[in-house]
Motif scaffolding. Structure first.
Motif, PDB file in Angstrom:
ATOM      1  N   GLN A 219       0.802  -1.212   0.000  1.00  0.00           N
ATOM      2  CA  GLN A 219       0.000   0.000   0.000  1.00  0.00           C
ATOM      3  C   GLN A 219       0.843   1.273   0.000  1.00  0.00           C
ATOM      4  N   HIS A 220       2.152   1.127   0.065  1.00  0.00           N
ATOM      5  CA  HIS A 220       3.006   2.314   0.139  1.00  0.00           C
ATOM      6  C   HIS A 220       3.229   2.908  -1.261  1.00  0.00           C
ATOM      7  N   THR A 221       3.579   4.198  -1.294  1.00  0.00           N
ATOM      8  CA  THR A 221       3.667   4.907  -2.574  1.00  0.00           C
ATOM      9  C   THR A 221       4.981   5.664  -2.709  1.00  0.00           C
ATOM     10  N   PHE A 222       6.070   5.080  -2.255  1.00  0.00           N
ATOM     11  CA  PHE A 222       7.362   5.742  -2.394  1.00  0.00           C
ATOM     12  C   PHE A 222       7.871   5.615  -3.828  1.00  0.00           C
ATOM     13  N   GLU A 223       8.434   6.696  -4.348  1.00  0.00           N
ATOM     14  CA  GLU A 223       9.076   6.648  -5.657  1.00  0.00           C
ATOM     15  C   GLU A 223      10.372   5.860  -5.554  1.00  0.00           C
ATOM     16  N   ASP A 224      10.800   5.296  -6.678  1.00  0.00           N
ATOM     17  CA  ASP A 224      12.095   4.626  -6.696  1.00  0.00           C
ATOM     18  C   ASP A 224      13.198   5.640  -6.404  1.00  0.00           C
TER      19      ASP A 224
END
Length: 862
Positions: A219-224
């Motif tokens: 569910q996380h939305t961190f960018e690479d």
């Protein structure tokens, strides 16, 4: 684990130590630059998001820094300027490590590092301003190191007789920092999100467990990118690596035209990264057109700071009356205006508020704007928000009400709470929060406001999205009659049915559709199809029955393919990518139907609403009214099993609202690939891959996602094939060539890696890419792998032709690579020339030094 870039630099320095004192000293100086820059990057990462954008400002400066001294200047500003008040709680130890001072006799690591560095400077006659008889800090160490670097590497020479002792003390200094410094004891990792939504965590410092939840949750939305753990993962753009931790690069300035340079002190490599984030100076962002007035003033009968309504505002009488009423009642303390971006929430609010302040119902109406983009006629423009957090809002409120007083954070929040709750001697207040979705911690602010608010004080919020339930939500949408008449005229002209319409019929359509534009399009579509007015039978029971009757007539005239496509779209309350719909319906297990013709048929009857995306084609959506009708029809339809089967795959594209549609097809394809990656059913995976391949044949960027998906399935060969298919249509994509080279390197295929990097060099014509390609070909030639002599000669000539025109701008490492290439070409004269050029650029470059020795030993000094 220890900080990997430092460990690798220590390994390089250990090799240099066996070579010469000079090599060892300069490698330690490189390590010092890594240490200083890393500590500053970690410090910057702890800056909170503020309206002043302190973090953006310092990063904007550093990507343009032309010297290490600029990094020191930024450090001074961080520790002593306004930004020093905006570090997160997780950075307190780091901030303290810079500012703490230690007297003579202290055993602190800061004191040890500073004394050892001072000894290095004294041995090399490098002047510095640090008085060791006084207290010293880590800041003193950084200033001393910059002076040492400028004297030895930048502007001066070193005395070789003292280098052994100087290197020893420098090593002690650096070891103290890298062992005890907070930056080197934190957890660092490169995060790469897989298609399943979970992350691959490549840890290169600290404790990998700090990121462990990212490998298990989707569910996380961190960018690479590179992250440092400061109580939570925080991304930094100033350190760069890849998921394999192949090398580590630090920002090296030279930001021009959206391109920034990075340098690896470990491998002497540089790379250029395209990043348009830092093109706009902070000062260029102007105030929003709906920014609050800087001071309170008497507006009508009320104190207020509200801006003027935008020019060209079209009145929304019904919505204005409803909002005016709810703001005047004795109920509903929290009111929201909710709607899509650009639908007119802010304009509606301002129009009503100017009527509110004309009456003596409130002591003050306070406007807080978090707007960061103005939707202007010429296009969207970045603007400066007035507030972004609860503390911003509280302090602005205090300045407006008591401009001559100063408040601490807690005092400001307390005063605002008193005014919200009615405990203040002044009041009542109307607090207006515009563009609430831009606030940094929306849930935190809403909880504060909702807990404190007491009537007769009120709160008005405008927002695109809301994760909370207000006392009185108002949806902004629909049309007044003037807007509706304009819709009638434009649609009739498009369908060439002006002659079939009359004023009385338009009146009937408006009443029966309740001003809903989409229902009107459907009705006019039927008129166009039948070339006569459709009869509207009034049904007393409900409006839904009327809508069912209208859609039934249109539905019954559709072909079988048209009905099936319509029922699929009605089963998914979201915009659907047209290409994705075609791919799902034409996957191998389905019977072949003419999907494109069916879509055209639905457009003709105005049963779907195509939304064009300039970059990646159409998205298709169905209004709520049509969705209700279609779901009822599906219950008894013979297409039910086929539609449900198709929906299993179509859901993989995810919900697509207006904002998602504007982002194009690629994010939808990525969601679908993630859906396939999570599937545990081999048959579904096979079908899903076929869907993606269908899409990729029409939309080439999908090959990149397929390549990534095959990597997750550990099928590198198919991943390579997908990249090749993509590059056949997009031969100028540098990042794709780079990824292809990485995969070949993973396969230990030196020949194909060299080919990919050579093609990349031919495409970019950038010296950094050409140098990497030369280095790759040198490795191939040195490996002993059999290569056709003609092919070998062609590759060497090609790369020499690319790199030699850049020889004058090349650094010593680049020239050493060119010299090796010339040796492989049996051109010893050219090899000697480029070695000599490299040594003139950097006499201590070990690659050139060793190559010169090799030439002299193996081929004599002629």
């Amino acid at each position: 684990m220890r900080f990997v870039p430092v460990v690798r630099m220590e390994e390089r320095a250990a090799l240099a130590k066996s070579d010469s004192d000079t090599s060892y000293f300069f490698d330690l100086m490189y390590m010092g630059e890594i240490v200083l820059k890393t500590m500053l990057v970690e410090l910057i990462s702890g800056l909170e998001k503020t309206t002043e954008r302190h973090r953006y400002q310092v990063e904007y400066e550093l990507v343009r820094a032309d010297s290490l001294g600029k990094w020191q200047a930024v450090l001074d500003a961080l520790l002593r300027g306004p930004a020093s008040q905006n570090f997160c709680a997780g950075s307190r130890e780091s901030v303290g490590s810079w500012s703490a001072k230690f007297a003579v006799g202290s055993t602190s690591w800061q004191r040890l590092a500073t004394e050892a560095l001072a000894e290095t400077c004294d041995l090399l006659d490098v002047a510095h301003a640090v008085d060791l008889q006084r207290k010293v800090s880590l800041d003193d160490w950084s200033k001393m190191f910059v002076a040492l670097r400028n004297r030895t590497r930048g502007h001066g020479a070193t005395r070789s007789t003292n280098l052994d002792a100087a290197s020893s003390s420098l090593e002690v200094s650096l070891r103290a920092i890298t062992t005890e410094g907070p930056a080197f004891n934190r957890s660092w990792a490169y995060l790469k999100r897989s298609l399943s939504g979970k992350y691959r965590v490549s840890c290169f410092g600290g404790d990998r467990n700090d990121f462990a939840n990212l490998t298990k949750q989707d569910q996380h939305t961190f960018e690479d990118g590179v992250y440092v753990y400061l109580g939570r993962p925080v991304k930094t753009t100033l350190i760069s690596t890849d998921v394999d931790l192949t090398d580590f690069f630090l920002s090296n300035g030279n930001y021009r035209n959206g391109r920034m340079e990075y340098i690896s002190y470990i491998t002497d490599s540089t790379k250029e990264v395209v990043d348009h984030t830092f093109t706009l100076p902070v000062e260029a962002r102007r105030k929003s057109e709906t920014s609050a007035a800087p001071e309170m003033d008497v507006v009508g009968e009320t104190f207020s700071n509200i801006p003027q309504p935008p020019d060209g505002y079209v009145r929304r009488d019904r919505l204005e009356a409803e909002l005016m009423s709810v703001l005047a009642d004795a109920r509903n303390p929290v009111v929201t205006l909710k709607g899509r971006g650009g639908v007119g929430k802010t304009s509606l609010a301002l129009a009503v508020l100017h009527a509110v302040v004309a009456q003596p119902n409130y002591f003050a109406v306070i406007w807080f704007s978090a707007r960061d983009i103005d939707l202007l006629a010429v296009g969207p423009k970045e603007v400066r928000p007035d507030v972004l957090s609860l503390d911003d809002i509280a302090h602005l409120f205090c300045r407006l009400i008591h401009p001559d007083m100063k408040f601490r954070d807690a005092e400001a929040r307390n005063f605002m709470a008193e005014c919200l709750s009615g405990e203040s001697s002044d009041g009542p207040f109307l607090f207006v929060f515009d563009n609430f979705e831009t606030i940094r911690e929306q849930a935190h602010l809403y909880a504060f406001v909702n807990t404190c608010i007491r009537l007769p004080n009120k709160v008005l919020i405008t927002t695109r999205t809301a994760d909370f339930k207000s006392d009185y939500p108002i949806d902004v949408g629909g049309m007044n009659r003037e807007e509706y008449d304009q819709l009638i005229r434009e649609t009739a002209r498009k369908l060439s049915i002006e002659a079939l319409l009359s004023k009385s019929y338009e009146d009937e359509l408006y009443v029966e559709s309740n001003g809903h534009p989409y229902i009107t399009k459907v009705l006019l579509g039927e008129v166009a199809a039948s070339r006569k007015k459709s009869t509207l039978k009034r049904v007393i029971a409900s409006q839904d029955n009327l809508l069912n009757a209208l859609f039934e007539r249109s539905f019954s005239n559709l072909s079988a393919a048209g009905q099936r496509v319509f029922l699929i779209l009605c089963s998914w309350r979201s915009a659907v990518p047209r290409l994705g719909l075609e791919a799902v319906m034409l996957r191998p297990e389905n019977e072949r139907i003419d999907v494109r013709r069916a879509i055209e048929e639905l457009e003709k009857f105005s049963l779907i609403d195509p939304v064009a995306n300039d970059e990646s084609g159409q998205f298709l959506s169905v209004p709520q009214s049509a969705t209700v009708f279609g779901k009822k029809k599906l219950v008894t339809s013979s297409f039910r099993a086929a539609v449900e089967s198709d929906m299993e795959f179509l859901r993989g594209f995810g919900n697509a609202g207006p904002t998602d549609v504007s982002r194009g097809l690629l994010p939808r394809i990525r969601k679908f690939a993630a859906f396939i990656a999570k599937s545990g059913n081999a048959a579904d995976v096979e079908q899903g891959l076929a869907v993606l391949e269908f899409i990729a044949n029409d939309y080439s960027p999908a090959w990149l996602i397929l390549a990534e998906l095959y990597q997750e399935f550990n099928d590198v060969d198919k991943s390579v094939l997908c990249l090749n298919r993509y590059l056949q249509e997009n031969p100028d994509d540098r990042s794709a060539w780079s990824e292809l080279a990485r995969l070949h390197r993973h396969r230990v295929d030196l020949r194909e890696e060299a080919f990919a990097l050579t093609t990349l060099a031919e495409t970019s014509l950038e010296l950094s890419d050409i140098s990497v390609a030369v280095n790759s070909l040198n490795r191939l030639l040195a490996s002993g792998e059999t290569i056709d002599s003609d092919e070998r000669a062609l590759m060497i000539r090609k790369l020499r032709a690319l790199v030699e025109p850049h020889a004058g701008a090349a650094d010593a490492t680049d020239l050493s690579r060119l010299a090796w290439l010339c040796m492989s070409d049996r051109d010893l004269s050219a090899a000697r020339k480029y070695v000599e050029m490299g040594l003139r650029v950097d006499a201590s470059n070990q690659h050139c030094v060793k190559l010169q020795a090799k030439l002299n030993y193996e081929h004599g000094s002629e």
